[in-house]
Scaffold this motif. Sequence first.
Motif, mmCIF file in Angstrom:
data_model
loop_
_atom_site.group_PDB
_atom_site.id
_atom_site.type_symbol
_atom_site.label_atom_id
_atom_site.label_comp_id
_atom_site.label_asym_id
_atom_site.label_seq_id
_atom_site.Cartn_x
_atom_site.Cartn_y
_atom_site.Cartn_z
ATOM 1 N N LEU A 16 0.916 -1.204 -0.048
ATOM 2 C CA LEU A 16 0.015 0.164 0.041
ATOM 3 C C LEU A 16 0.870 1.096 0.003
ATOM 4 O O LEU A 16 0.736 2.051 -0.790
ATOM 5 N N PHE A 17 1.855 1.298 0.800
ATOM 6 C CA PHE A 17 2.474 2.691 1.163
ATOM 7 C C PHE A 17 3.335 3.107 -0.114
ATOM 8 O O PHE A 17 3.288 4.003 -0.752
ATOM 9 N N PRO A 18 4.028 2.052 -0.817
ATOM 10 C CA PRO A 18 4.751 2.600 -2.200
ATOM 11 C C PRO A 18 3.616 2.836 -3.249
ATOM 12 O O PRO A 18 4.033 3.694 -3.949
ATOM 13 N N GLN A 19 2.709 2.546 -3.258
ATOM 14 C CA GLN A 19 1.329 2.831 -4.129
ATOM 15 C C GLN A 19 1.049 4.310 -3.827
ATOM 16 O O GLN A 19 0.698 5.045 -4.767
ATOM 17 N N LEU A 64 -6.127 5.592 -5.352
ATOM 18 C CA LEU A 64 -5.900 4.292 -6.106
ATOM 19 C C LEU A 64 -7.152 3.360 -6.394
ATOM 20 O O LEU A 64 -6.825 2.386 -6.735
ATOM 21 N N SER A 65 -8.063 3.920 -6.393
ATOM 22 C CA SER A 65 -9.382 3.151 -7.041
ATOM 23 C C SER A 65 -9.331 2.450 -8.431
ATOM 24 O O SER A 65 -9.787 1.584 -8.533
ATOM 25 N N HIS A 66 -8.591 3.335 -9.178
ATOM 26 C CA HIS A 66 -8.371 2.499 -10.572
ATOM 27 C C HIS A 66 -7.403 1.297 -10.593
ATOM 28 O O HIS A 66 -7.573 0.414 -11.475
ATOM 29 N N GLN A 67 -6.936 1.261 -9.387
ATOM 30 C CA GLN A 67 -6.066 -0.130 -9.270
ATOM 31 C C GLN A 67 -6.625 -0.915 -8.252
ATOM 32 O O GLN A 67 -5.976 -2.166 -7.934
ATOM 33 N N PHE A 68 -7.813 -1.165 -7.985
ATOM 34 C CA PHE A 68 -8.508 -1.777 -6.790
ATOM 35 C C PHE A 68 -8.397 -3.380 -7.064
ATOM 36 O O PHE A 68 -7.915 -4.171 -6.304
ATOM 37 N N PRO A 69 -8.849 -3.737 -8.280
ATOM 38 C CA PRO A 69 -8.780 -5.362 -8.409
ATOM 39 C C PRO A 69 -7.239 -5.746 -8.205
ATOM 40 O O PRO A 69 -7.458 -6.730 -7.074
ATOM 41 N N ALA A 70 -6.376 -5.384 -8.849
ATOM 42 C CA ALA A 70 -5.161 -5.805 -8.639
ATOM 43 C C ALA A 70 -4.723 -5.561 -7.151
ATOM 44 O O ALA A 70 -3.892 -6.458 -6.520
#
Length: 148
Positions: free
Chosen positions: A56-59, A130-136
């Motif tokens: 999470l933090f790096p993202q 980060l909603s656009h990355q949710f699935p991954a």
Amino acid sequence: METITTLLSQQHHDCDKLFAQTEASVATTQWERATTDFDRFLAAMEQHFTREEQILFPQVENHMGHTGGPTAVMRMEHEQMRQIFTEMAACITHSDQEQYLGLAETLLILMQQHNAKEEQILYPMSDNLLSHQFPALLEQLHQPGNKV
């Protein structure tokens, strides 16, 4: 829909239950059980910290363009908790109920403040950023023992 907030907040609650269970074992001087309970608590906390620190933090930092701010504060608090974990483990090894319970009080306050900051500020911010990355991202956060 599952979010970072719901997933990681649930992990906080799971860790809190293990913490309370360990404290009860120490309070009743059931040292063998306390050892097992503490090992489970520590493993859950480390797994949670790893998910945050390595996934999470790096993202969040990548999206924000820097490593300071809320993630730096959370990492610092993780280190403070890890120091207390080390002291608590020694107390269990030496059957030092009084010292353990004192450290548990300190840790409880630190965890409550830390979790409130994450659940009320960092996680909702992460959900938005980060909603656009949710699935991954959610899939990675679900992986057991994910030392990336």
